[in-house]
Scaffold this motif. Structure first.
Motif, mmCIF file in Angstrom:
data_model
loop_
_atom_site.group_PDB
_atom_site.id
_atom_site.type_symbol
_atom_site.label_atom_id
_atom_site.label_comp_id
_atom_site.label_asym_id
_atom_site.label_seq_id
_atom_site.Cartn_x
_atom_site.Cartn_y
_atom_site.Cartn_z
ATOM 1 N N TYR A 180 -9.171 -1.557 -2.383
ATOM 2 C CA TYR A 180 -8.845 0.061 -3.667
ATOM 3 C C TYR A 180 -7.563 0.564 -4.185
ATOM 4 O O TYR A 180 -6.431 0.777 -4.390
ATOM 5 C CB TYR A 180 -9.980 0.621 -5.155
ATOM 6 C CG TYR A 180 -10.016 1.876 -4.092
ATOM 7 C CD1 TYR A 180 -10.183 2.343 -4.398
ATOM 8 C CD2 TYR A 180 -11.430 1.712 -3.494
ATOM 9 C CE1 TYR A 180 -9.804 4.336 -3.851
ATOM 10 C CE2 TYR A 180 -11.758 3.092 -2.966
ATOM 11 C CZ TYR A 180 -10.854 4.186 -2.785
ATOM 12 O OH TYR A 180 -12.068 5.529 -2.588
ATOM 13 N N THR A 181 -7.269 1.359 -2.281
ATOM 14 C CA THR A 181 -5.985 1.783 -2.550
ATOM 15 C C THR A 181 -4.296 1.023 -1.510
ATOM 16 O O THR A 181 -3.722 1.408 -1.688
ATOM 17 C CB THR A 181 -5.927 2.478 -1.299
ATOM 18 O OG1 THR A 181 -5.939 2.052 0.229
ATOM 19 C CG2 THR A 181 -7.445 4.000 -1.923
ATOM 20 N N ALA A 182 -4.849 -0.612 -1.698
ATOM 21 C CA ALA A 182 -3.751 -1.776 -1.367
ATOM 22 C C ALA A 182 -2.580 -1.702 -2.301
ATOM 23 O O ALA A 182 -2.904 -1.889 -4.235
ATOM 24 C CB ALA A 182 -3.997 -2.704 -1.113
ATOM 25 N N TYR A 183 -1.476 -1.659 -2.775
ATOM 26 C CA TYR A 183 -0.757 -2.823 -4.129
ATOM 27 C C TYR A 183 -0.677 -3.981 -4.148
ATOM 28 O O TYR A 183 -1.536 -4.916 -3.199
ATOM 29 C CB TYR A 183 0.419 -1.818 -3.412
ATOM 30 C CG TYR A 183 1.489 -2.057 -4.829
ATOM 31 C CD1 TYR A 183 1.049 -1.189 -5.449
ATOM 32 C CD2 TYR A 183 2.392 -2.764 -4.532
ATOM 33 C CE1 TYR A 183 2.353 -0.579 -6.547
ATOM 34 C CE2 TYR A 183 3.526 -2.770 -5.629
ATOM 35 C CZ TYR A 183 2.811 -1.853 -6.346
ATOM 36 O OH TYR A 183 4.290 -2.632 -8.116
ATOM 37 N N THR A 184 -0.105 -4.233 -4.662
ATOM 38 C CA THR A 184 0.309 -5.556 -5.083
ATOM 39 C C THR A 184 0.216 -6.724 -4.107
ATOM 40 O O THR A 184 1.414 -5.416 -2.941
ATOM 41 C CB THR A 184 1.509 -6.007 -6.337
ATOM 42 O OG1 THR A 184 0.874 -4.820 -7.239
ATOM 43 C CG2 THR A 184 1.665 -7.446 -6.561
#
Lengths: 477, 427
Positions: free
Chosen positions: B92-96
């Protein structure tokens, strides 16, 4: 790693249900699918281990520095996750807002929507805010539809939107999808809008102007007020892309700068997590002129309860309900915790961190522009590219340091661009580790170019064959 | 209050490296006359105080009543493993996933999600997700317009009225004609929903053939759980299938975030909106996954892009994938069977004449009550039920019409008690 489908064993199951306690009903066979969907047949442990191991093949903000320009990858506070888990929010059926008979049962949610909208309105210097747009780009689309509605209502429909060449791709895409013709405004050599070029294209057919400020070069537009005034002189409305609001929050407000409509990226400025690409949320703020056209319904305090009303000339429904409500819950918790002072500190430290990184790297990587950067800085790897190591190679080499890469090749206006946005939540120690890595990579360019071009080597896979991916187009198994 | 990690001493050192003396100097580019004219924001509050306040707001909502409320959004059981896995911050804290080497977790999960949607719908390609069911209808419609070059859209009355309104709003400034019905002549597409908004299930295979004969596309909006039993959009000849994916392990969330599902046939994939993940390999031959056909998207194609979508609902797509994986082939069929059987049982406990659906229904049906549906809903709330959706509020039924949904969560005891209570409150 194996696909979950490759772990499937016929007859295996994770979740079972209580036996049916009513007679089994039968659907008419002509309405039924021929065979069940071939979903994986695995145990719960298979599932848990598979996805836990998949997660370990990701960089996230909690585990890694993520200096992605234009993305505001700040720390996502756990407070926000905790409040979003409240059953009174997460378990709430949206149709409770569809009929007045149910409104007494969702008063807390309606109050939260109202209070969040009021707080965002004050932050943006806007008259009203609508939480309904589901994402930033959806906010842009809503905003341009409002601009179209405004001109139609005045009996002078206009067909053109002006957008600087440095804008995010969503701006021209949103304007085009709303039915507008897009005219690009070029930048000066100093990275800001070319004012004379802007005046040249500002005709009576211009419905609106979309600006990002600071722009995607990380620079505050010095003529922003003048541009808004000139637009208003030909009855064009001004749109503020809130993607870079992190740079100015508490310092200045889009409404005070002269903007008629804006969107907020709650997932950028207000620390709701990016979730691998979403969900985000893109509330819009409007000045008084556009208020009558807002999407509905609107939450309004009436007597002792919150009620729903439709603006008199509403464009209609842009979302089924109130947008990504749970993202607003997170953002509201974030804003309440930071408060007046904390929100100002956000922009102060975002700008401090970006300029610190810039100061440490500018003698080795080319600074794209001479002016003071705001919350992000744009460097160019043009000197390194001349020696055979491109911005992409530098980005990949950073992964081997356990650092996420900055944004590269955006903005499109700068050659070999490296766009760094550290955000306010990162410590000096982290910024130093990043700068040290960048400098070390630069030192290796001359003698160790081949290995940089082969980076990364520490990740689960190396550089992937994108041509093969597009040619074979194997997108499902 | 703040989440700043820098000490005062470090701040001073950083300012000196930059070559300025104060934090204010950093904002020299913003002239004084452009500074905030007002900043009427409350002072920061502790984590404890904020949690208490939001808890008090949550307590003013009612999520505890026994629910028969559906209308496109359903109260299904969510296994604990869905929450546990989706709560991993590596997700959930990763980017595209623009840097595929450090995003294989995201990319492989999207590939597996796309595969699950294809298997569910019987279509060839699914994108990585759209915002929600309503915007998916809009995106499918503009896709059909691009594919056919036609400017008329036929909207079947089966479609969720909220989605119909959303479509009208999104297309407001385009020179397009939206007509009611299922006539494919000169239309880009016919949009149908199965089961329809009032609960009736149908087979749109013949309509698909008519669409193709007339050069139009068939767009089917489906309810994912129903595909545990019902004929797939692929089997009906749909060109594009769209759905609200909320029922696949996503909480009701008072309307969002949800999950926009979109799948299509191979021939149409290059005009499809949204991100797409494909399998490939690295130089050492290791399997990996990347975003592909990005030239359709706004960050490359700008005003000529297939859509303006940037952020999507990847985390919700992950939840849907985990849910579908936990249920598996047999589990999805069983959930659908339970929903259908329990709804049929409830129907059997209500006066037969009150049921308005003339055809078979899946897990939702419409009853005409002897008094105002709004009145009944208020009375039933007093007895601990969310009794259903009064259809008049959405303009698709009479004032006495109530849409009742039943999921696998309801027990026979609850269904009996509900039928009894409904009878008492109507008499």
């Amino acid at each position: 790693m194996q696909l979950i489908y490759e772990k499937s064993r016929p007859g295996c199951r994770a979740i079972t249900f209580d036996p049916l306690d009513v007679p089994t009903a039968t659907m008419p066979p002509q309405l039924c699918r021929v065979s069940p969907a071939s979903l994986p047949e695995v145990s719960e442990l298979d599932v848990v281990r598979h996805f836990t191991n998949l997660s370990r093949r990701n960089f996230g903000v909690d585990s890694h520095f993520y200096p992605l320009g234009s993305c505001s990858m700040k720390y996502n506070p756990k407070l926000a996750e905790a409040v979003a888990a409240e059953p009174g929010f997460a378990g709430l059926h949206p149709h409770l807002s569809s009929d007045r008979a149910y409104l007494p049962q969702c008063q807390g949610a309606l109050q939260l929507i109202y209070e969040t909208e009021r707080l965002l309105a004050e932050i943006g210097g806007m008259h009203q805010v609508s939480l309904q747009p589901i994402a930033g780009a959806h906010g842009e689309l809503t905003g341009t539809l409002l601009i179209a509605a405004y001109h139609r209502a005045r009996g002078h429909p206009k067909d053109t939107i002006l957008i600087p060449d440095s804008a995010h791709g969503t701006n021209p895409a949103s304007a085009a999808i709303a039915g507008f013709k897009v005219v690009e405004v070029p930048s000066n050599g100093d990275g800001t809008i070319h004012l004379n070029a802007f005046k040249g294209v500002l005709t009576a057919s211009v419905a609106g102007v979309m600006l990002t400020c600071p722009n995607t070069h990380g620079l505050f537009e010095p003529d922003v007020r003048r541009i808004c005034d000139l637009a208003h002189e030909v009855d064009a409305l001004t749109y503020y892309d809130g993607a870079n609001l992190n740079a100015i929050i508490g310092q200045c407000r889009p409404g005070d700068l002269g903007f008629d409509v804006m969107h907020f990226n709650l997932h950028k400025t207000f620390a709701t997590p990016h979730g691998m690409g979403g969900p985000g949320a893109g509330p819009i703020g409007v000045g008084e002129r556009l208020e009558p056209f807002l999407p509905g319904p609107r939450v309004v305090p009436r007597d002792d309860a919150y009620a729903l009303e439709w603006p008199e000339r509403s464009i209609g429904r842009i979302a089924a309900f109130f947008g990504n409500f749970m993202i607003a819950v997170r953002a509201y918790a974030y804003m309440l915790h930071l408060g007046a002072e904390g929100l100002k500190q956000v922009s102060e430290h975002a700008v401090l961190n970006a300029n610190y990184v810039h100061a440490r790297l500018k003698d080795v990587y080319l600074s794209a522009f001479p002016a003071r950067f705001m919350h992000e800085c744009v460097l160019s790897a043009a000197p390194q590219a001349k020696q055979g190591v491109r911005a992409l190679d530098i980005a990949k080499a950073l992964l081997d340091f356990g650092l996420h890469a900055p944004t590269v090749y955006f903005p499109l206006t700068v050659k070999e661009s490296i766009m760094i946005e550290p955000t306010e939540t990162e410590s000096k120690a982290t910024l130093d580790a990043f700068c040290d890595a960048m400098l070390q990579i630069a030192e290796r360019v001359a003698d160790d170019g081949q290995r940089l071009r082969e980076a990364p080597t520490s990740t689960p896979v190396g550089r992937l064959d994108e041509v093969r991916a597009a040619k074979e187009l194997n997108c499902a198994c | 209050m703040s989440w700043i990690s820098t000490s005062a001493a470090e701040q001073a050192e950083m300012l000196s490296v930059i070559g300025v003396t104060s934090m204010d100097d950093l904002f020299a580019a913003i002239p004084p006359e452009l500074r905030s004219r007002s900043w009427d924001i409350p002072s920061g509050r502790s984590e404890m105080a904020v949690r208490d306040y939001l808890k008090s707001l949550a307590a003013r909502n009612d999520s505890s009543r026994v629910s028969f409320l559906g209308g496109g959004f359903y109260d299904h059981f969510i296994p604990a493993a869905v929450d546990a896995l989706a709560a991993r911050s590596e997700f959930y804290t990763a980017y595209t996933p623009y840097q595929p080497e450090c995003s294989q977790g995201t990319l492989q999960s999207i590939y597996e999600y796309q595969s699950a949607i294809c298997r569910l719908t019987g279509l060839d390609f699914a994108n990585a997700s759209l915002y929600d069911g309503g915007t998916a209808v809009f995106e499918a419609t503009t896709m059909a317009i691009r594919l056919t070059g036609r400017e008329r859209v036929a909207c079947h009355p089966s479609l969720n009225p909220l989605y119909r309104r959303m479509l009208e709003t999104h297309l407001l400034n385009l020179k397009l004609e939206i007509v009611e019905g299922d006539n494919p002549e000169d239309s880009a597409c016919v949009i149908v929903q199965n089961p329809d908004f009032r609960g009736t299930a149908a087979d749109y295979t013949a309509l698909g053939a008519q669409c193709h004969a007339a050069g139009a596309l068939l767009i089917v909006s489906f309810y994912p759980i129903s595909l545990g039993l019902l004929k797939t959009p692929g089997e009906m000849g749909a060109d594009i299938a769209v759905a609200e994916g909320q029922s696949l392990g996503i909480p009701l969330n008072f309307g969002g975030p949800y999950l926009g599902v979109l799948a299509t046939r191979r021939a149409h994939v290059r005009k499809m909106p949204g991100r797409l993940v494909a399998e490939t390999s690295d130089a050492q031959g290791r399997r990996g996954f990347v975003l592909t056909l990005q030239a359709r998207e706004q960050h490359i194609r700008r005003e000529k892009a297939m859509s303006n979508i940037c952020s999507n609902e990847a985390l919700c797509a992950l939840r849907a994938l985990i849910y579908m994986t936990l249920l598996g082939r047999e589990g999805l069929r069983e959930v659908a069977q339970q929903c259908h059987s329990k709804a049929e049982y409830l129907k059997s406990q209500l006066p037969a004449a009150s049921i308005l659906n003339t055809g078979p229904t899946f897990n939702e049906f419409t009853v005409r009550l002897p008094r105002s549906a709004e009145d009944v809903v208020v009375r039933m709330a007093g007895r601990g039920y969310l009794a259903g959706l009064p259809l008049a509020a959405l303009g698709v039924g009479g004032s006495n019409d109530l849409l009742i949904a039943v999921t696998e969560k309801r027990t026979r005891v609850q269904l009996d008690a509900f039928a009894q209570a409904l009878e008492e409150e109507c008499s």
